[in-house]
Scaffold this active site. Structure first.
Site, PDB file in Angstrom:
ATOM      1  CB  CYS A 149      -2.016   7.429   1.875  1.00  0.00           C
ATOM      2  SG  CYS A 149      -3.248   6.431   2.718  1.00  0.00           S
TER       3      CYS A 149
ATOM      4  CD  GLU B  33      -2.825  -1.271   0.279  1.00  0.00           C
ATOM      5  OE1 GLU B  33      -3.154  -0.230  -0.323  1.00  0.00           O
ATOM      6  OE2 GLU B  33      -3.285  -2.388  -0.003  1.00  0.00           O
TER       7      GLU B  33
ATOM      8  CD  GLU C 171      -3.492  -3.002   4.003  1.00  0.00           C
ATOM      9  OE1 GLU C 171      -3.774  -1.793   4.110  1.00  0.00           O
ATOM     10  OE2 GLU C 171      -2.608  -3.563   4.683  1.00  0.00           O
TER      11      GLU C 171
HETATM   12  P1  NAD Z   1       8.420   4.833   4.443  1.00  0.00           P
HETATM   13  O1  NAD Z   1       8.318   4.037   3.195  1.00  0.00           O
HETATM   14  O2  NAD Z   1       9.593   5.690   4.652  1.00  0.00           O
HETATM   15  O3  NAD Z   1       8.357   3.887   5.724  1.00  0.00           O
HETATM   16  C1  NAD Z   1       7.289   3.002   5.965  1.00  0.00           C
HETATM   17  C2  NAD Z   1       7.789   1.881   6.853  1.00  0.00           C
HETATM   18  O4  NAD Z   1       8.759   1.129   6.126  1.00  0.00           O
HETATM   19  C3  NAD Z   1       8.478   2.348   8.126  1.00  0.00           C
HETATM   20  O5  NAD Z   1       8.176   1.475   9.170  1.00  0.00           O
HETATM   21  C4  NAD Z   1       9.951   2.253   7.745  1.00  0.00           C
HETATM   22  O6  NAD Z   1      10.798   2.097   8.843  1.00  0.00           O
HETATM   23  C5  NAD Z   1       9.960   1.025   6.872  1.00  0.00           C
HETATM   24  N1  NAD Z   1      11.072   0.945   5.918  1.00  0.00           N
HETATM   25  C6  NAD Z   1      11.797   1.965   5.414  1.00  0.00           C
HETATM   26  N2  NAD Z   1      12.746   1.487   4.582  1.00  0.00           N
HETATM   27  C7  NAD Z   1      12.604   0.144   4.552  1.00  0.00           C
HETATM   28  C8  NAD Z   1      13.257  -0.908   3.871  1.00  0.00           C
HETATM   29  N3  NAD Z   1      14.281  -0.671   3.044  1.00  0.00           N
HETATM   30  N4  NAD Z   1      12.825  -2.167   4.059  1.00  0.00           N
HETATM   31  C9  NAD Z   1      11.775  -2.422   4.861  1.00  0.00           C
HETATM   32  N5  NAD Z   1      11.132  -1.471   5.559  1.00  0.00           N
HETATM   33  C10 NAD Z   1      11.526  -0.201   5.403  1.00  0.00           C
HETATM   34  O7  NAD Z   1       7.062   5.673   4.519  1.00  0.00           O
HETATM   35  P2  NAD Z   1       6.670   6.749   5.616  1.00  0.00           P
HETATM   36  O8  NAD Z   1       7.438   7.995   5.337  1.00  0.00           O
HETATM   37  O9  NAD Z   1       6.723   6.132   6.967  1.00  0.00           O
HETATM   38  O10 NAD Z   1       5.131   6.961   5.259  1.00  0.00           O
HETATM   39  C11 NAD Z   1       4.664   7.861   4.315  1.00  0.00           C
HETATM   40  C12 NAD Z   1       4.292   7.148   3.042  1.00  0.00           C
HETATM   41  O11 NAD Z   1       3.334   6.128   3.306  1.00  0.00           O
HETATM   42  C13 NAD Z   1       3.630   8.050   2.032  1.00  0.00           C
HETATM   43  O12 NAD Z   1       4.154   7.779   0.767  1.00  0.00           O
HETATM   44  C14 NAD Z   1       2.171   7.657   2.090  1.00  0.00           C
HETATM   45  O13 NAD Z   1       1.420   7.909   0.929  1.00  0.00           O
HETATM   46  C15 NAD Z   1       2.287   6.207   2.356  1.00  0.00           C
HETATM   47  N6  NAD Z   1       1.051   5.683   2.917  1.00  0.00           N
HETATM   48  C16 NAD Z   1       0.278   4.869   2.139  1.00  0.00           C
HETATM   49  C17 NAD Z   1      -0.912   4.375   2.634  1.00  0.00           C
HETATM   50  C18 NAD Z   1      -1.787   3.458   1.821  1.00  0.00           C
HETATM   51  O14 NAD Z   1      -2.650   2.818   2.393  1.00  0.00           O
HETATM   52  N7  NAD Z   1      -1.602   3.360   0.524  1.00  0.00           N
HETATM   53  C19 NAD Z   1      -1.305   4.705   3.934  1.00  0.00           C
HETATM   54  C20 NAD Z   1      -0.487   5.543   4.687  1.00  0.00           C
HETATM   55  C21 NAD Z   1       0.699   6.017   4.176  1.00  0.00           C
END
Ligand code: NAD
Length: 481
Positions: A282, A248, A461
């Site tokens: 999001c 997502e 989901e």
């Molecule tokens: P992010 O991708 O930086 O981090 C998300 C999670 O992934 C965190 O727990 C982070 O520690 C982990 N992570 C980071 N690098 C990783 C790696 N290499 N391997 C595995 N895990 C890793 O995102 P963010 O800044 O926490 O959240 C914002 C983003 O989330 C925005 O792009 C937003 O649109 C998106 N989002 C999407 C939805 C949806 O349902 N589509 C919902 C909420 C947020």
């Protein structure tokens, strides 16, 4: 200073290597807690615990799994006030929002899947007279659940609840930016009666803990919510291991506001869909397209209302917006406001930091910002900003509105405002988007498929979709005499 611990095999534990990272309070810009800087050794311990717990948990009677998950839901409700305060402090979101949306939704996620699993059924197909196919759906094993910072407990539980309800055990990683509510939840897991090792929480940085979960050979399914770039990294790692993946990802959602809309309703909801949670949802609409006939009227009314929105201490009931979640994110959002101006955009309101007094003087606050005068192909209109920044632009025809809406690489959600039922159906059908809201926004029925198309993700989901993801189907074909 609050010291957060990992929760592994039913116990609060320090990270194996004894390393910690700072956790900041966005409202003050100060460090207020430490979280484990865990690594693959901690993940190894958690996966081992989850693997050991799987045989027993996956064979628990449905009614019993349901009962302990319902108890966890009740415990969240009983601790709503504490969890909401923690969420607001950790994330910078207004306390009223955490109380009315985030924590109630985390509670409901557990009760929804705790009861849903009792109604979940698989198919049977009578192929011909003497042949029947039936499908079993069994839990898979250790599920890796990785969640972001914008709706911390809400999205964390949205994955963990169906994973557990379906009979998997879990190694979960909340965002390192907002670890607090997951930590408080870990104090409730034993109380709910969930057996040791079934639900493990490992804190730390994404590249360390998240990656170690994704790479682990004994974690066959990964449910991830976060940024599109991170999603691509995860897919690159998990795909050659043939893991089941649910991604997502980001969005750049359009709001289409037609001349024939209910003006007042569209205006009121667009304030929310643009700036709720500081625009860090999001599903927020960040590109507002308004039909020419009402463009100026809508723009002026929108600007007037937005310029009066209060940005302030998240704990105050009258703060419409709180603080931006982190310093790096604050800088990123500001850089997009700068970019928008370089691209020829005109700031109609906002575009500046809010300077607060006293203990809040170092916090990260931004005025809600509306930008006009950009075309759809510029970076400001193509890239996800994920903050209190929207663009506004007129359109003439329905075809043009659809083209503009579909003009980015994302496809998560879209909003349509019209009083014409025919137009509502026509436009919704043409939008390349996983979710369309007509004359409303963020109305969530947990039974509906939730997710995006294009760069916004893979998989869905919610409801049966989630329970199908967290189970493995097997078709059994029987020929009988
Ligand atoms: P992010 O991708 O930086 O981090 C998300 C999670 O992934 C965190 O727990 C982070 O520690 C982990 N992570 C980071 N690098 C990783 C790696 N290499 N391997 C595995 N895990 C890793 O995102 P963010 O800044 O926490 O959240 C914002 C983003 O989330 C925005 O792009 C937003 O649109 C998106 N989002 C999407 C939805 C949806 O349902 N589509 C919902 C909420 C947020």
């Amino acid at each position: 200073m609050i010291i957060i611990k990992n929760f592994i095999n039913g116990e609060m534990v320090d990270p194996v290597d004894g390393d910690w990272v700072d956790n900041y309070e966005p409202a003050t810009g100060k460090v207020y807690s430490k979280i484990p800087a865990s690594n693959s050794k901690d993940v190894e311990r958690a996966v081992e615990a989850a693997k050991n717990a799987f045989a027993e948990w996956s064979e628990w009677r449905l009614e019993d799994r349901s009962r302990v998950l319902l108890r966890l839901s009740e415990l969240i409700d009983e601790n709503l006030e504490i969890l909401a305060k923690a969420e607001s402090r950790d994330n910078g979101k207004p306390l009223w929002l955490a109380k009315s949306v985030d924590i109630p939704r985390a509670r409901d996620n557990f009760s929804f899947f705790a009861t849903g699993i009792r109604h979940f059924a698989s198919e049977s197909h009578r192929t011909s007279d003497h042949i029947i196919n039936y499908t079993t759906r069994k839990p898979i094993g250790v599920a890796g659940c990785i969640s972001p910072w914008n709706l911390p407990l809400y999205l964390f539980s949205w994955k963990v609840a169906p994973a557990l309800a379906a009979g998997n055990t879990v190694v979960a990683k909340p965002s390192e930016v907002t670890p607090m509510s997951a930590y408080l939840l870990s104090e409730l897991i034993n109380q709910a009666g969930i057996p040791k090792g079934v639900f493990n929480i490992v804190h730390g940085l994404g590249g360390d803990v998240g990656m170690a979960i994704v790479e682990h050979p004994d974690v066959p399914l990964i449910s991830f919510t976060g940024g599109t770039v991170t999603g691509a990294t995860i897919a690159r790692t998990a795909a050659p291991m043939f893991k089941k993946l649910s991604l997502e990802l980001g969005g750049k959602n359009p709001n289409l506001i037609f001349d024939d809309c209910n003006f007042e309703k569209a205006l009121k909801t667009t304030l929310n869909s643009s700036f709720a949670n500081q625009g860090q949802i999001c599903l927020c609409g960040s590109r507002i397209y308004v039909q020419r006939g009402i463009y100026e009227k809508f723009r002026d009314a929108f600007v007037e209302k937005v310029s009066k929105m209060k940005v302030g201490n998240p704990a105050d009931d009258d703060s419409r917006l709180g603080a931006i979640v982190s310093k790096p994110h604050f800088e990123k959002v500001k850089s997009y406001i700068q970019l928008a101006q370089e691209e020829g955009g005109k700031i109609l309101t906002g575009g500046v930091e809010v300077k607060m007094d006293g203990e809040f003087s170092e916090g990260w606050y931004l005025r809600p910002t509306i930008i006009e005068g950009l075309n759809e192909s510029c970076r400001t209109n193509q890239e996800e900003i994920f903050g209190p920044v929207v663009t506004i632009q007129p359109f003439d025809t329905e075809e043009e509105a659809i083209r503009l809406a579909n003009s980015t690489g994302y496809g998560l959600a879209a909003t349509v405002w019209t009083e014409s039922i025919n137009r509502a159906h026509r436009v919704s059908d043409k939008l390349k988007s996983g979710i369309v809201w007509v004359n409303c926004w963020l109305v969530r029925d947990l039974r509906t498929p939730f997710g995006g198309v294009k760069n916004s993700g893979v998989g869905r989901e919610g409801g049966w979709e989630a329970l199908r993801f967290f189970t493995e189907p097997k078709n059994i074909c029987i020929k009988y005499d």
